[in-house]
Design an enzyme around this catalytic site. Structure first.
Site, PDB file in Angstrom:
ATOM      1  N   ILE A  87       0.863  -1.180   0.000  1.00 26.25           N
ATOM      2  CA  ILE A  87       0.000   0.000   0.000  1.00 26.25           C
ATOM      3  C   ILE A  87       0.902   1.234   0.000  1.00 26.25           C
ATOM      4  O   ILE A  87       1.732   1.409   0.894  1.00 26.25           O
ATOM      5  CB  ILE A  87      -0.934   0.009   1.221  1.00 26.25           C
ATOM      6  CG1 ILE A  87      -1.905  -1.171   1.146  1.00 26.25           C
ATOM      7  CG2 ILE A  87      -1.689   1.337   1.302  1.00 26.25           C
ATOM      8  CD1 ILE A  87      -2.835  -1.159  -0.043  1.00 26.25           C
ATOM      9  N   LYS A  88       0.713   2.071  -0.997  1.00 26.18           N
ATOM     10  CA  LYS A  88       1.593   3.212  -1.213  1.00 26.18           C
ATOM     11  C   LYS A  88       1.003   4.457  -0.552  1.00 26.18           C
ATOM     12  O   LYS A  88      -0.156   4.818  -0.808  1.00 26.18           O
ATOM     13  CB  LYS A  88       1.759   3.439  -2.718  1.00 26.18           C
ATOM     14  CG  LYS A  88       2.982   4.214  -3.128  1.00 26.18           C
ATOM     15  CD  LYS A  88       3.140   4.146  -4.639  1.00 26.18           C
ATOM     16  CE  LYS A  88       4.417   4.824  -5.094  1.00 26.18           C
ATOM     17  NZ  LYS A  88       4.552   4.764  -6.565  1.00 26.18           N
ATOM     18  N   LEU A  89       1.799   5.098   0.291  1.00 29.80           N
ATOM     19  CA  LEU A  89       1.364   6.273   1.044  1.00 29.80           C
ATOM     20  C   LEU A  89       2.446   7.343   1.006  1.00 29.80           C
ATOM     21  O   LEU A  89       3.638   7.030   1.014  1.00 29.80           O
ATOM     22  CB  LEU A  89       1.105   5.900   2.503  1.00 29.80           C
ATOM     23  CG  LEU A  89       0.021   4.860   2.789  1.00 29.80           C
ATOM     24  CD1 LEU A  89       0.288   4.175   4.120  1.00 29.80           C
ATOM     25  CD2 LEU A  89      -1.346   5.526   2.802  1.00 29.80           C
TER      26      LEU A  89
END
Length: 270
Positions: free
Chosen positions: A63-65
């Site tokens: 999950i890219k944040l």
């Protein structure tokens, strides 16, 4: 409906990529949520649930944040659920250290963007040797800090520039040889494959562990310390904001297209 459609589109694309390549795939949470921890966690959970429903295990998804304080906190909460995260838009050591201290699985520091900022700030028109490239220096420091202080966080630099100028496209990649991983575009992979130059290792675990990098934030930065240190880092502050604005701009373009399709579908059914 539109937000759900954007996530579904990203998951469908990620699923298609997962069938072609082994290893991780990254899927980004809406960048407009970069300052909302709870909403980022909820969207991350939804993305993972979508992947699992179509047969892609969560172990393959990052999950890219954005590495805002809120993004880092969201990553810590997701990691506690066994959901791995990729923290992005990192252009300062402060962000990198905070990510590691809060258990992020992987970071993507922007080597070339750090160089870009310093060139403009210092009014530099000529190239520099790779070892003097501020992006290379920053990423080496991040790698050394992680290894010296026992963090498992993966350092995966991206966003490459030629330190010495045109014709030296592999400068930063070669200068960071030995880091955990890299994100390298196809054109540069082809140049690496064609190159006959020596490629000595520049980073290694033993040297990093012996580097004696001072501990930052008493081992785990709090919000006040993070915000103060990031504010004092002009490159990190400027490039983080610039990156979020750019990705929000692209998200809003996509949202507009999907909204028009949704409205057209509703109108056709009316």
């Amino acid at each position: 409906i539109v937000a759900l459609a954007i996530d579904r589109l990203a998951v469908n694309l990620g699923s298609a990529i997962a069938k072609i390549v082994p290893g991780y795939i990254s899927t980004e949470v809406d960048p407009r949520l970069s300052f909302d921890t709870d909403a980022s966690v909820q969207r991350g959970e939804r993305i993972i649930a979508m992947y699992q429903k179509i047969g892609v295990p969560k172990e393959r998804v990052l999950i890219k944040l954005a590495a805002t304080w809120e993004g880092i906190q969201a990553a810590e909460r997701l990691e506690q659920q066994g959901i791995k995260c990729n923290l992005t838009r990192i252009c300062s050591g402060v962000q990198a250290v905070a990510c590691a201290q809060h258990s992020a699985h992987l970071i993507s520091p922007c080597t070339g963007r750090i160089l870009d900022w310093n060139k403009v700030k210092k009014g530099r028109t000529e190239g520099v040797e790779p070892d003097q490239d501020e992006g290379v220096i920053a990423c080496r420091e991040m790698y050394n800090y992680f290894k010296c202080h026992g963090h498992d966080t993966i350092c995966m630099p991206a966003s490459w520039r030629p330190s010495r100028g045109a014709g030296y496209d592999l400068d930063e990649i070669q200068a960071l040889a030995g880091t955990d991983r890299m994100t390298i575009p196809a054109a540069l992979l082809e140049k690496l494959a064609a190159s006959q130059e020596p490629l000595p290792r520049k980073l290694d675990l033993a040297t990093a562990k012996a580097s004696g990098v001072p501990l930052m934030g008493n081992g785990k930065m709090n919000e006040k310390e993070f915000r103060l240190k990031l504010n004092m880092d002009g490159c990190g502050t400027d490039k983080l904001a610039e990156g979020i604005r750019a990705f929000i701009g692209e998200t809003e373009k996509l949202e507009k297209v999907i909204t028009e399709k949704v409205r057209a579908t509703v109108a056709a059914k009316a």
